[in-house]
Design a protein around this motif. Structure first.
Motif, mmCIF file in Angstrom:
data_model
loop_
_atom_site.group_PDB
_atom_site.id
_atom_site.type_symbol
_atom_site.label_atom_id
_atom_site.label_comp_id
_atom_site.label_asym_id
_atom_site.label_seq_id
_atom_site.Cartn_x
_atom_site.Cartn_y
_atom_site.Cartn_z
ATOM 1 N N ASN A 42 0.938 -1.407 -0.768
ATOM 2 C CA ASN A 42 -0.114 0.022 -0.023
ATOM 3 C C ASN A 42 0.914 1.492 -0.216
ATOM 4 O OD1 ASN A 42 -2.604 0.888 0.233
ATOM 5 N ND2 ASN A 42 -1.627 1.797 2.360
ATOM 6 N N VAL A 43 0.644 1.947 -0.963
ATOM 7 C CA VAL A 43 1.382 3.318 -0.506
ATOM 8 C C VAL A 43 2.827 2.802 -1.085
ATOM 9 C CG1 VAL A 43 -1.433 4.876 -0.885
ATOM 10 C CG2 VAL A 43 1.063 4.177 1.171
ATOM 11 N N ASP A 44 2.722 2.362 -1.472
ATOM 12 C CA ASP A 44 4.543 1.509 -1.678
ATOM 13 C C ASP A 44 5.274 2.732 -2.190
ATOM 14 O OD1 ASP A 44 6.791 -0.665 -0.340
ATOM 15 O OD2 ASP A 44 6.338 -0.533 -3.199
ATOM 16 N N ARG A 45 5.008 3.027 -3.597
ATOM 17 C CA ARG A 45 6.200 4.522 -3.867
ATOM 18 C C ARG A 45 5.984 6.006 -2.738
ATOM 19 N NH1 ARG A 45 3.546 4.216 -9.898
ATOM 20 N NH2 ARG A 45 3.412 2.253 -9.729
ATOM 21 N N VAL A 46 4.631 5.804 -2.519
ATOM 22 C CA VAL A 46 5.141 7.078 -1.861
ATOM 23 C C VAL A 46 5.761 6.683 -0.332
ATOM 24 C CG1 VAL A 46 3.668 8.625 -0.187
ATOM 25 C CG2 VAL A 46 3.060 7.990 -2.601
ATOM 26 N N VAL A 47 5.405 5.788 0.159
ATOM 27 C CA VAL A 47 6.338 6.084 1.627
ATOM 28 C C VAL A 47 7.599 5.549 1.406
ATOM 29 C CG1 VAL A 47 5.928 3.738 3.597
ATOM 30 C CG2 VAL A 47 4.641 4.862 2.242
ATOM 31 N N ARG A 48 8.274 4.732 0.531
ATOM 32 C CA ARG A 48 9.813 4.593 0.454
ATOM 33 C C ARG A 48 10.302 5.631 -0.053
ATOM 34 N NH1 ARG A 48 10.683 1.965 -4.253
ATOM 35 N NH2 ARG A 48 8.814 1.072 -5.220
ATOM 36 N N THR A 49 9.698 6.477 -1.034
ATOM 37 C CA THR A 49 10.073 8.617 -1.416
ATOM 38 C C THR A 49 9.778 8.357 0.562
ATOM 39 O OG1 THR A 49 9.319 7.601 -3.446
ATOM 40 C CG2 THR A 49 10.036 9.571 -3.220
ATOM 41 N N GLY A 66 17.886 13.364 7.472
ATOM 42 C CA GLY A 66 18.227 13.725 9.087
ATOM 43 C C GLY A 66 17.577 12.678 10.016
ATOM 44 N N VAL A 67 16.524 12.770 9.644
ATOM 45 C CA VAL A 67 15.169 11.655 10.322
ATOM 46 C C VAL A 67 15.148 10.336 10.240
ATOM 47 C CG1 VAL A 67 13.089 11.229 10.258
ATOM 48 C CG2 VAL A 67 13.938 13.469 9.564
ATOM 49 N N ASP A 68 15.403 9.756 11.189
ATOM 50 C CA ASP A 68 15.223 8.075 11.502
ATOM 51 C C ASP A 68 13.888 7.592 11.611
ATOM 52 O OD1 ASP A 68 15.914 5.453 11.944
ATOM 53 O OD2 ASP A 68 16.536 6.035 13.948
ATOM 54 N N ALA A 69 13.974 8.197 10.380
ATOM 55 C CA ALA A 69 11.912 7.359 9.643
ATOM 56 C C ALA A 69 12.067 5.440 10.357
ATOM 57 C CB ALA A 69 11.611 7.936 8.414
ATOM 58 N N ARG A 123 0.930 16.904 -1.191
ATOM 59 C CA ARG A 123 1.570 17.638 0.573
ATOM 60 C C ARG A 123 0.210 17.402 1.308
ATOM 61 N NH1 ARG A 123 4.602 22.495 -0.840
ATOM 62 N NH2 ARG A 123 6.364 21.798 -1.977
ATOM 63 N N HIS A 124 -1.004 17.453 0.791
ATOM 64 C CA HIS A 124 -2.165 16.760 1.840
ATOM 65 C C HIS A 124 -2.904 15.563 2.289
ATOM 66 C CE1 HIS A 124 -3.836 20.717 0.925
ATOM 67 N NE2 HIS A 124 -4.344 20.900 0.129
ATOM 68 N N TRP A 125 -1.666 14.547 1.385
ATOM 69 C CA TRP A 125 -1.625 13.635 2.088
ATOM 70 C C TRP A 125 -1.211 13.218 2.635
ATOM 71 C CZ3 TRP A 125 1.895 9.096 2.629
ATOM 72 C CH2 TRP A 125 1.210 8.281 2.877
ATOM 73 N N LEU A 126 0.574 13.831 2.885
ATOM 74 C CA LEU A 126 1.413 13.530 4.049
ATOM 75 C C LEU A 126 1.495 14.239 4.913
ATOM 76 C CD1 LEU A 126 4.386 14.207 1.118
ATOM 77 C CD2 LEU A 126 4.064 12.183 2.403
ATOM 78 N N ASP A 127 0.679 15.681 5.132
ATOM 79 C CA ASP A 127 -0.304 15.939 5.923
ATOM 80 C C ASP A 127 -0.797 15.145 6.928
ATOM 81 O OD1 ASP A 127 1.448 18.267 6.169
ATOM 82 O OD2 ASP A 127 -0.130 19.625 4.886
ATOM 83 N N SER A 145 8.965 18.826 -1.539
ATOM 84 C CA SER A 145 9.135 18.912 -2.341
ATOM 85 C C SER A 145 9.928 18.044 -2.972
ATOM 86 C CB SER A 145 10.083 20.807 -2.261
ATOM 87 O OG SER A 145 9.427 21.981 -2.210
ATOM 88 N N LEU A 146 11.029 17.762 -2.408
ATOM 89 C CA LEU A 146 11.703 16.178 -2.866
ATOM 90 C C LEU A 146 11.058 14.912 -3.036
ATOM 91 C CD1 LEU A 146 14.968 15.894 -0.169
ATOM 92 C CD2 LEU A 146 14.911 17.311 -2.813
ATOM 93 N N CYS A 147 10.033 14.471 -2.344
ATOM 94 C CA CYS A 147 8.881 13.902 -2.387
ATOM 95 C C CYS A 147 8.066 14.344 -3.711
ATOM 96 C CB CYS A 147 8.241 13.697 -1.470
ATOM 97 S SG CYS A 147 8.451 12.773 0.136
ATOM 98 N N GLU A 148 7.462 15.204 -4.079
ATOM 99 C CA GLU A 148 7.037 15.229 -5.331
ATOM 100 C C GLU A 148 7.693 15.462 -6.152
ATOM 101 O OE1 GLU A 148 3.923 19.215 -3.616
ATOM 102 O OE2 GLU A 148 5.989 19.757 -4.081
ATOM 103 N N GLU A 149 9.369 15.913 -6.679
ATOM 104 C CA GLU A 149 10.250 16.227 -7.722
ATOM 105 C C GLU A 149 10.504 14.643 -7.522
ATOM 106 O OE1 GLU A 149 15.163 16.026 -7.796
ATOM 107 O OE2 GLU A 149 14.197 18.219 -6.968
ATOM 108 N N ARG A 150 10.199 13.243 -7.361
ATOM 109 C CA ARG A 150 11.119 12.321 -7.231
ATOM 110 C C ARG A 150 9.327 11.077 -7.970
ATOM 111 N NH1 ARG A 150 15.026 11.460 -2.063
ATOM 112 N NH2 ARG A 150 16.230 12.728 -3.380
ATOM 113 N N LEU A 151 8.285 11.712 -7.419
ATOM 114 C CA LEU A 151 6.733 10.937 -7.805
ATOM 115 C C LEU A 151 6.426 11.576 -8.909
ATOM 116 C CD1 LEU A 151 5.942 10.717 -4.005
ATOM 117 C CD2 LEU A 151 6.760 8.416 -5.250
ATOM 118 N N ARG A 152 6.951 12.448 -9.272
ATOM 119 C CA ARG A 152 5.936 13.339 -10.603
ATOM 120 C C ARG A 152 5.873 12.332 -11.295
ATOM 121 N NH1 ARG A 152 4.069 18.189 -10.791
ATOM 122 N NH2 ARG A 152 5.462 19.186 -9.033
#
Length: 128
Positions: free
Chosen positions: A10-17, A26-29, A74-78, A98-105
């Protein structure tokens, strides 16, 4: 019991990115990861260990359009990734968006709307 929720992938591309971006910032996600998206076998086994007999299980893709055009991701991430974004100041959060949008676009934005790569797990089980 009848249930439907996010399943394996589920939402694999979004989550991986998002996870990659947060690590770069620098966030230990990994320690903050809030989701559980089981496979059919994993969830069926869990139900069986708790006295259920699984009568039906299906894992299927359900691409899901996100509202608000360009701002949809962005709304989904929020809405769903708040735990992962905690502690980022406004500029850090903006950088992550911005980085998520750039890579997932290329894969998830059609020029007008974002589409999340949802996969749903639907299960029907009976308590024995």
């Amino acid at each position: 019991m009848i249930a439907e929720f996010g399943g394996k992938g589920n939402v694999d591309r979004v989550v991986r990115t998002l996870m990659e971006v947060l690590e770069e910032l620098g966030v230990d996600a990994e320690v903050r990861y809030p989701w559980y998206f089981p496979s059919i076998g994993e969830y069926a086994g869990l139900l069986e260990r708790h006295g259920f007999e699984v009568r039906y299980a299906e894992l299927y893709p359900r691409p899901t359009p996100l509202d608000d055009g360009e701002r949809g991701l962005r709304h989904w991430l929020d809405a769903f990734a708040g735990k992962l974004l905690e502690g980022l100041d406004a500029p850090g959060r903006e950088k992550a968006y911005s980085l998520c949008e750039e890579r997932l676009r290329p894969d998830l934005f059609d020029g007008e709307q974002w589409t999340a790569d949802y996969r749903r797990l639907r299960v029907a089980a009976v308590k024995l």
